[in-house]
Write a protein that holds these residues in place. Structure first.
Motif, PDB file in Angstrom:
ATOM      1  N   PHE A 344       4.094   2.322  -1.869  1.00 36.31           N
ATOM      2  CA  PHE A 344       2.835   1.640  -2.144  1.00 36.31           C
ATOM      3  C   PHE A 344       1.672   2.369  -1.485  1.00 36.31           C
ATOM      4  N   PRO A 345       0.474   2.265  -2.083  1.00 35.04           N
ATOM      5  CA  PRO A 345      -0.724   2.804  -1.411  1.00 35.04           C
ATOM      6  C   PRO A 345      -1.051   1.954  -0.177  1.00 35.04           C
ATOM      7  N   PRO A 346      -1.861   2.476   0.732  1.00 31.69           N
ATOM      8  CA  PRO A 346      -2.149   1.732   1.967  1.00 31.69           C
ATOM      9  C   PRO A 346      -2.727   0.339   1.737  1.00 31.69           C
ATOM     10  N   LEU A 347      -3.524   0.162   0.670  1.00 36.50           N
ATOM     11  CA  LEU A 347      -4.106  -1.157   0.428  1.00 36.50           C
ATOM     12  C   LEU A 347      -3.025  -2.189   0.134  1.00 36.50           C
ATOM     13  N   LEU A 348      -2.113  -1.885  -0.781  1.00 36.11           N
ATOM     14  CA  LEU A 348      -1.037  -2.824  -1.095  1.00 36.11           C
ATOM     15  C   LEU A 348      -0.115  -3.026   0.104  1.00 36.11           C
ATOM     16  N   GLU A 349       0.084  -1.975   0.866  1.00 33.04           N
ATOM     17  CA  GLU A 349       0.896  -2.078   2.072  1.00 33.04           C
ATOM     18  C   GLU A 349       0.266  -3.070   3.058  1.00 33.04           C
ATOM     19  N   ALA A 350      -1.054  -2.955   3.243  1.00 35.96           N
ATOM     20  CA  ALA A 350      -1.746  -3.863   4.161  1.00 35.96           C
ATOM     21  C   ALA A 350      -1.783  -5.286   3.618  1.00 35.96           C
ATOM     22  N   LEU A 351      -2.021  -5.431   2.315  1.00 40.58           N
ATOM     23  CA  LEU A 351      -2.049  -6.768   1.733  1.00 40.58           C
ATOM     24  C   LEU A 351      -0.693  -7.451   1.859  1.00 40.58           C
ATOM     25  N   LEU A 352       0.387  -6.692   1.663  1.00 39.18           N
ATOM     26  CA  LEU A 352       1.727  -7.263   1.780  1.00 39.18           C
ATOM     27  C   LEU A 352       1.968  -7.827   3.175  1.00 39.18           C
ATOM     28  N   MET A 353       1.596  -7.069   4.201  1.00 36.78           N
ATOM     29  CA  MET A 353       1.821  -7.517   5.569  1.00 36.78           C
ATOM     30  C   MET A 353       0.850  -8.631   5.968  1.00 36.78           C
TER      31      MET A 353
END
Length: 512
Positions: A344-353
């Protein structure tokens, strides 16, 4: 034909029409005792919890009407029934032992007092109505609020009883200048509201503004102070709260001594403080119960946590996506190595967490206390470790989200903490599209918005914007208490200078 009328009728119960009861205006009592009783019973639709008790009073029939859940049976017997049955006096006003006795000639007023926990006494051959207050005072004990705990200082807070809360406030401020004003809000529920202020300190314009906004509320019900907050705040579409919620009498006292106004509501352990500024939400009683160096240090940490919880996830996304050159070479290679296998790109990674943390936080609030603590700790450890090993999130992102979550917990006000958590997401989106430039414009937009806000005429960023050097002594840091020789000007108090000089002993020692 009547079948189709019942189907297409706007009334969900067919053609049945209920009698509308508004109880508006004044209603003089009837000459007949039975007519008065019938009117009161019909006004409350013959509800089953309305009780009627007949008592003999000097060879005259006396009828006691009361709501069973609202009245204390012991007080009803001790204050009313027993004295009336035993007396030989013919003046009922001298017989009733209730500390709150009212004589009225308005049946509608008597009905509202009946619903408030009073007993209505009707006498044969008399048009006057006797109203004795015998409320049921069952309430929880006074204890420290869970969301405003302190290390030092008073360990008690407000409860769901308005009279108890006002008594706690009176204990804190034993001064005749403390004024309490009562209101009845809610056309149907008629909730009791109390406004407290210091007559010699509070600005009359502020008091009039609060009075005007409360009287202008037109609503069927006021469930909680949260309803009042949305009705009276200046900018309801702003994500930032403009009213301070507190459950601590000492914090309310401190606000009143600065010329502010407190608003209480029956059946809620919360006081609303107006006006407020952004820095008010980062001040706690512990700042003043500890020495000024320690209090200033903790407050600086708290304000730094505000920036961390708002900017850190967006800064991580911007650096990883657009600006890896700002990192040291070894750190950049280390972070890049953890991101190689992340799909995942960093944005989706951050949103997931971030969404996972919000789910765990909400679950911990809704579950019982022992289970909520368990789900917060175990859920964070298990889910964090699982998503890293599954290759969905990097170790660095877990660290960033953990630091962000901890920083958001440092905010003393839950309303402000929630606002920061909400604003974090649009800043993350802007950072993922425009990088550091997006963060810069996002912060500038936020500062412009804060500069435009006000709370009951007080600038939200005061005393930083507009800048007032004298009020900065209790903003970013807290100077010693004996330096507070003037009250903050944010509430425009009538008396600006404090009437004490607490270190006069130094001058006396120098003279000797």
């Amino acid at each position: 034909m009547s079948f189709f009328k019942s189907i297409f009728s706007n009334n969900r119960y067919g053609n049945h029409k209920s009698k509308k009861n508004t109880l508006k205006g004044e209603k003089k009592p009837f000459k007949s005792l039975e007519d008065n009783i019938r009117y009161i019973k019909e006004a409350v639709y013959n509800t089953d919890d309305l009780k009627e008790r007949e008592v003999d009073f000097c060879n005259r029939k006396a009828i006691l009407l009361y709501m069973e859940p609202m009245c204390s049976h012991q007080k009803l017997y001790d204050y009313l029934i027993d004295p009336i049955q035993r007396t030989i006096k013919e003046d009922l006003e001298e017989v009733i032992l209730s500390p709150e006795l009212e004589i009225a000639e308005d049946l509608n007023h008597a009905i509202f007092k009946l619903l408030d926990g009073s007993c209505v006494i009707l006498l044969e051959r008399e048009k006057r109505i006797y109203i004795a207050n015998v409320p049921n005072t069952d309430k929880r004990g006074i204890e420290e609020p869970d969301n405003e705990r302190v290390v030092r200082g008073p360990h008690y807070g407000y409860v769901e009883d308005l009279s108890t809360n006002l008594r706690l406030l009176r204990k804190q401020i034993q001064n005749p200048n403390l004024v309490i004003r009562y209101y009845k809000l809610g056309k149907i529920t008629r909730n009791k509201i109390a406004v407290a202020y210091m007559h010699n300190l509070a600005n009359p314009e502020l008091v009039d503004k609060v009075d005007q906004r409360l009287r202008s509320i037109s609503s069927d019900t006021i469930l909680s102070p949260g309803f009042l907050q949305e009705y009276i705040e200046d900018h309801p579409f702003s994500p930032f709260p403009q009213v301070l919620n507190t459950e601590r009498p000492d914090r309310t006292m401190a606000a009143l001594m600065e010329g502010k106004v407190a608003i209480f509501s029956e059946a809620d352990p919360t006081a609303l403080i107006v006006p407020v500024t952004l820095f008010t939400f980062y001040q706690t009683p512990d700042d003043y119960h500890s020495r000024w160096i320690v209090g200033s240090f903790v407050r600086l940490i708290r304000l730094s946590a505000f920036l961390i919880s708002f900017i850190l996830p967006a800064a991580y996304i911007a650096i990883v996506s657009y600006h890896p050159e700002v990192l040291p070479v070894d750190l950049a290679y280390n972070i890049q190595g953890t991101l190689q296998n992340i799909p995942f790109p960093p944005l989706l990674e951050a949103l997931l967490m971030e969404l996972t943390v919000e789910l765990i936080r909400e679950a911990g609030i809704r579950l019982p206390s022992p289970v909520g603590q368990t789900i917060g700790i175990v859920g964070g450890l298990v889910i964090g470790d699982a998503v890293v090993h599954a290759g969905y999130v990097s170790y660095t992102m877990v660290l960033v989200v953990a630091v962000t979550a901890i920083s958001s917990f440092l905010v003393p006000s839950n309303d402000m903490s929630t606002s920061i958590r909400v604003l974090r997401f649009p800043l993350m989106f802007v950072a993922s599209v425009f990088g550091a430039i997006g963060i810069l414009f996002g912060v500038m937009f936020l500062l412009i918005h804060l500069a435009k806000l006000d709370s009951f005429g007080t600038p939200y960023m005061a005393p930083a914007m507009p800048f007032r050097l004298r009020d900065m002594k209790d903003t970013f840091v807290r100077l010693p208490i004996w330096k507070f020789n003037e009250r903050p000007q944010e509430a425009h108090p009538q008396i600006l200078r404090q009437e004490w000089n607490s270190r006069e002993w130094e001058n006396n020692e120098e003279q000797h």
